[in-house]
Motif scaffolding. Structure first.
Motif, short mmCIF file in Angstrom:
data_model
loop_
_atom_site.label_atom_id
_atom_site.label_comp_id
_atom_site.label_asym_id
_atom_site.label_seq_id
_atom_site.Cartn_x
_atom_site.Cartn_y
_atom_site.Cartn_z
N ALA A 266 0.86 -1.18 0.00
CA ALA A 266 0.00 0.00 0.00
C ALA A 266 0.90 1.23 0.00
O ALA A 266 2.11 1.14 0.27
N ASN A 513 -5.70 1.33 -2.75
CA ASN A 513 -4.45 1.11 -2.02
C ASN A 513 -3.64 2.39 -1.78
O ASN A 513 -2.53 2.33 -1.27
N ILE A 541 -4.74 -0.57 7.23
CA ILE A 541 -3.84 -1.35 6.37
C ILE A 541 -3.39 -2.62 7.08
O ILE A 541 -3.35 -3.71 6.48
#
Length: 546
Positions: A266, A513, A541
């Motif tokens: 990410a 993301n 995340i």
């Protein structure tokens, strides 16, 4: 049982333990939380046994109320009756060595980026931090070159570099956004790396520009020790996007021009409110991911500290410099003080050589000869001139109009300056529409040039400021005086652009993301709320990667 209560004392009685106990006992009785009166009251370091009606008072917060001509100290305590404090919520998180299974690219090393990195390390996820500016040690020299020589590095300055804009611009931690996360955890981590424990109890906690760079440096070293990476002097130039999903970022070294790509599971975008290039980058990929938002611009007003202390403390000697908070409405727009710096300095915060941008800061002692504050006017979307709206539409993203106007004002201010010597005018002359033949001594370096701010600032800003200053002098008599100085322009109170996030995942709505965080995202403002926002996106995340 436990309860919280506040007591009010005079400055002279703040250390009188017997009086404090008496007031705590009375406040406990007035709250009617129990059918008995408190017995003996002990303070937090007490280690003996307790009877069921004895109590331990744990100090939590201190604030000063200087309104109505009478200085009062307000002390808040948590009272433990018949039991010992349990220390809940007072421990540091447990950070793990990065295990190499997952990594996350973090663009920007301000509070959002640093605290996101620490949250990732709670789950052993490797943070890769990309920062266009220098580390705190080298950034110190870049700051001195601006102040002493007027030489600006566009990538390493008061806004860009390790720790973000707050590192060399005061280190105020106060936030009203306590529901966004655990602000106590944010403060405890700062204390772990060298901040004073006073930030845990002060109503308006403040670290100070003299202390914060060393604290930030210690944080970086800890993150690296745990397996994280930092890449300074590394400018993000593009996103690596495949099928509307970000895979990483393209960068270049700001000195050598060498290109490099960084990829991860990410990308956290924690670039702050001054990274104009980042907004344009998003606009080129996904213009619908940006929206215009309200912001504020104006000037810095600087007074002799002694004058502000006298007004606020009514002539009474106090151990700290006086603060103030002013707000009014003028022609349907808010005008208010922002980032008030007691015992502080006015500093140059431009990010390109053709701009003048002003900010304020204080050292930990708040002991300079001056006190200053931004006085700014609310700027709504509908206030942006059509010229800038049309340019933004032409460029394919109308949300950038406010950003274009802000840049114009910063360049217009520069046109009335001499290099980084900022335009300034006495407040009384600003109100009287006349030249300032001389300027009072100021904390601002590189220096000042006399200028008719009343003539060239946009009328919708200058006229509202003039009315507001008269209002402020009514509530703080003496605020308008010959020693008061206006310095232009204060433009970076917040970003004019918000990067839209999915409400549940916090990803950018148009780029999967990609996680915008901190002040640059448009969802937070200041060190405390930005740090919490960085933690918040990193937490999601972590859950996603488990």
């Amino acid at each position: 049982m436990t309860t919280e209560l506040s007591i009010t004392v005079s400055p002279d009685d703040e250390k009188n333990s017997e009086l404090l106990k008496e007031k705590i006992r009375k406040s406990f009785s007035d709250k009617k939380v129990a059918k008995f009166a408190l017995g003996e009251i002990h303070f937090e370091n007490y280690s003996g046994e307790l009877d069921k009606n004895e109590a331990i008072a744990v100090f939590e917060k201190k604030s000063i109320d200087a309104r109505h001509g009478n200085v009062k100290i307000i002390l808040r305590y948590k009272i433990y009756v018949g039991e010992k404090p349990n220390g809940d919520g007072e421990t540091l998180p447990v950070w793990k060595k990065a295990d190499g299974k997952h990594s996350v690219v973090i663009v920007g090393s301000g509070p959002a980026g640093l605290y996101a990195a620490f949250r990732l390390l709670e789950d052993g996820i490797k943070p890769i931090v990309i920062e266009r500016g220098a580390n705190t040690e080298e950034r110190t020299f870049d700051i001195e070159r601006i102040r002493n020589d007027g030489i600006l590095d566009s990538n390493s300055n008061y806004c860009f570099g390790e720790g973000g804009a707050g590192t060399f611009s005061d280190g105020k931690l106060y936030t009203r956004s306590n529901k966004r996360g655990d602000i106590g955890k944010i403060y405890r981590i700062f204390v772990e790396f060298g901040a004073s424990e006073k930030i845990l109890t002060d109503a308006h906690p403040h670290i100070g520009t003299d202390k914060l760079p060393g604290i930030i440096s210690g944080m970086r070293k800890k993150i690296i020790e745990l397996g994280g990476e930092f890449h300074f002097g590394t400018l993000c130039t593009d996103f690596i996007v495949e099928e509307k999903t970000i895979k990483g970022v393209k960068t270049k070294n700001v000195v050598t021009g060498e290109g490099k790509e960084f990829t991860g599971d990410a990308v956290i975008l924690a670039t702050g409110h001054s990274a104009v290039d980042i907004y344009k980058m998003i606009a080129s990929i996904s213009p619908d991911s940006l929206e215009a938002k309200t912001f504020a611009v104006g000037v810095r007003v600087e007074h002799p500290r002694e004058l502000i202390d006298k007004i606020q403390f009514h002539g009474k000697e106090m151990p700290s410099a006086a603060e103030y908070r002013l707000t009014t409405q003028v022609d349907e727009r808010g005008v208010y003080s922002f980032c008030m710096c007691p015992g502080g300095y006015v500093v140059p915060c431009a990010t390109t050589p053709d701009q003048i941008v002003i900010n304020g800061m204080s050292s930990s002692g708040r002991n300079s000869k001056w006190s200053n504050s931004a006085i700014v006017v609310e700027r709504r979307i509908e206030d942006i001139p059509e010229k800038f709206v049309g340019q933004a539409k032409k460029d394919g993203c109308e949300a950038l109009a406010g950003l274009y106007w802000r840049t114009w004002l910063e360049e217009e201010t520069f046109s009335h300056s001499d290099g980084q010597n900022a335009p300034a005018q006495r407040l009384v002359d600003f109100l009287s529409h006349k030249d300032s033949q001389t300027l009072p001594e100021s904390s601002y370096k590189p220096g000042l040039v006399p200028s008719r701010l009343d003539e060239w600032l946009p009328k919708e800003i200058s006229e509202r400021l003039q009315k507001a200053f008269k209002d402020f002098d009514g509530s703080m008599h003496g605020f308008v005086c010959d020693e008061a100085l206006l310095i232009a322009s204060e433009t970076r109170t917040s970003t004019p652009v918000r990067i839209l996030r999915n409400k549940e995942t916090l990803e950018c709505v148009g780029i999967k993301n990609l996680y915008p965080a901190g002040e640059g995202s448009g969802y937070s403002g200041g060190i405390g709320s930005s740090a919490m926002d960085g933690e918040k996106v990193a937490n999601l995340i972590c859950k996603k990667l488990k």
